[in-house]
Design an enzyme around this catalytic site. Structure first.
Site, PDB file in Angstrom:
ATOM      1  N   HIS A  80      15.348  61.936  -2.327  1.00  0.00           N
ATOM      2  CA  HIS A  80      16.080  60.807  -2.387  1.00  0.00           C
ATOM      3  C   HIS A  80      15.447  59.546  -2.386  1.00  0.00           C
ATOM      4  O   HIS A  80      14.075  59.491  -1.840  1.00  0.00           O
ATOM      5  CB  HIS A  80      17.109  60.856  -1.517  1.00  0.00           C
ATOM      6  CG  HIS A  80      16.874  60.450  -0.096  1.00  0.00           C
ATOM      7  ND1 HIS A  80      17.265  61.067   1.281  1.00  0.00           N
ATOM      8  CD2 HIS A  80      16.070  59.356   0.365  1.00  0.00           C
ATOM      9  CE1 HIS A  80      16.696  60.495   2.278  1.00  0.00           C
ATOM     10  NE2 HIS A  80      16.005  59.294   1.755  1.00  0.00           N
ATOM     11  N   ASP A 135      19.080  49.504   0.710  1.00  0.00           N
ATOM     12  CA  ASP A 135      20.272  50.411   1.486  1.00  0.00           C
ATOM     13  C   ASP A 135      20.582  49.748   2.794  1.00  0.00           C
ATOM     14  O   ASP A 135      19.600  49.059   3.220  1.00  0.00           O
ATOM     15  CB  ASP A 135      20.070  51.867   1.020  1.00  0.00           C
ATOM     16  CG  ASP A 135      18.503  52.300   1.585  1.00  0.00           C
ATOM     17  OD1 ASP A 135      17.839  51.406   2.172  1.00  0.00           O
ATOM     18  OD2 ASP A 135      18.205  53.509   1.335  1.00  0.00           O
TER      19      ASP A 135
END
Ligand code: GLP
Length: 239
Positions: A136, A66
């Site tokens: 997450h 990410d």
């Protein structure tokens, strides 16, 4: 899931051995890397092993999970900077073969191209994951569809608060990120999930022993055929 529990000091070295085994049998492995404080010990150990000639990334390739939207790779809080600084500049990997999603070019075609680039290499051999306090993985916040691929996400307040410590003020913490999706992660042939410290104990219990639900993104890992969970005693204390 295979659960490996040891001291905080030992766990990074154990995880590093997994990379030694993989790269010896498959020098051109495709590695999925993660950021955050959790993998720092592992990365330091990989640097040490590379210096000692026990591991080589010369023919390897990497894809990171990410990146923050709005941060250029030269920004010290960007994940590109993090990877260059803590790992890529210190090992023998070819930087041109390292990939981090762009935080500047965030349209959906670019996100799709990231997934396609992974697929065209033959797929990720070993994906490393940390875990957010809310479960997450990458920046896939609770509620993200399990079928998601690389996409842009809005960060939750709790994630921005958790990552605030790296920025001067909360206002500077980006509001969005680009992340591999859950499907992208699940497509990896093998996965390592690492968690350290008491603060992760509850979410690790939910991830490993709880219901598989999009409300706990990491719980999907229960359905992956090859996952190793590296925990220190503190993170494992509620199992
Ligand atoms: C960030 C990253 C995640 C990481 C998480 C936990 O939100 N996007 O990939 O797992 O932080 O970070 P830490 O390891 O610092 O607890």
């Amino acid at each position: 899931m295979k659960i490996i529990v040891d001291t905080t000091e030992a766990i990074s070295a154990l995880a590093a051995k997994r990379y030694v085994r993989l790269l010896r049998s498959r020098p051109n492995a495709v590695l999925g890397f993660a950021t955050g404080s959790t993998p720092l010990g592992l990365y330091a150990e990989l640097v040490r092993l590379c210096d000692a000639g026990e591991i080589s990334f010369r023919d390897a390739m990497s894809f990171n999970l990410d990146e923050y939207v709005g941060l250029d790779g030269s920004h010290e809080q960007s994940y590109r900077w993090f990877m260059d600084h803590y790992l890529f500049e210190k090992i023998d990997i070819d930087r041109a073969r390292t990939h981090v999603p762009s935080g500047l070019d965030t349209d959906s075609a670019t996100a799709e191209a990231y997934d396609q680039a992974i697929i065209s290499t033959g797929g990720i051999d070993l994906q490393l994951l940390g875990i957010g306090n809310n479960g997450h993985i990458g920046f896939n916040e609770p509620g993200t569809p399990f079928g998601s691929r690389t996409h842009m996400v809005e960060l939750t307040d709790s994630t921005r608060q958790a990552n605030r410590r790296f920025f001067k003020s909360l206002d500077e913490v980006p509001t969005h990120a680009v992340t591999m999706g859950i499907r992208t992660v699940m497509n990896a042939r093998s996965i390592i999930l690492m968690a350290l410290g008491t603060a992760k104990a509850d979410i690790i219990r939910k991830t490993v022993q709880g219901e598989v639900t999009e409300e706990v993104p990491a719980s999907i890992l229960q359905l992956h055929p090859s996952v190793e969970v590296y925990l220190d005693y503190q993170a494992a204390s509620l199992l």
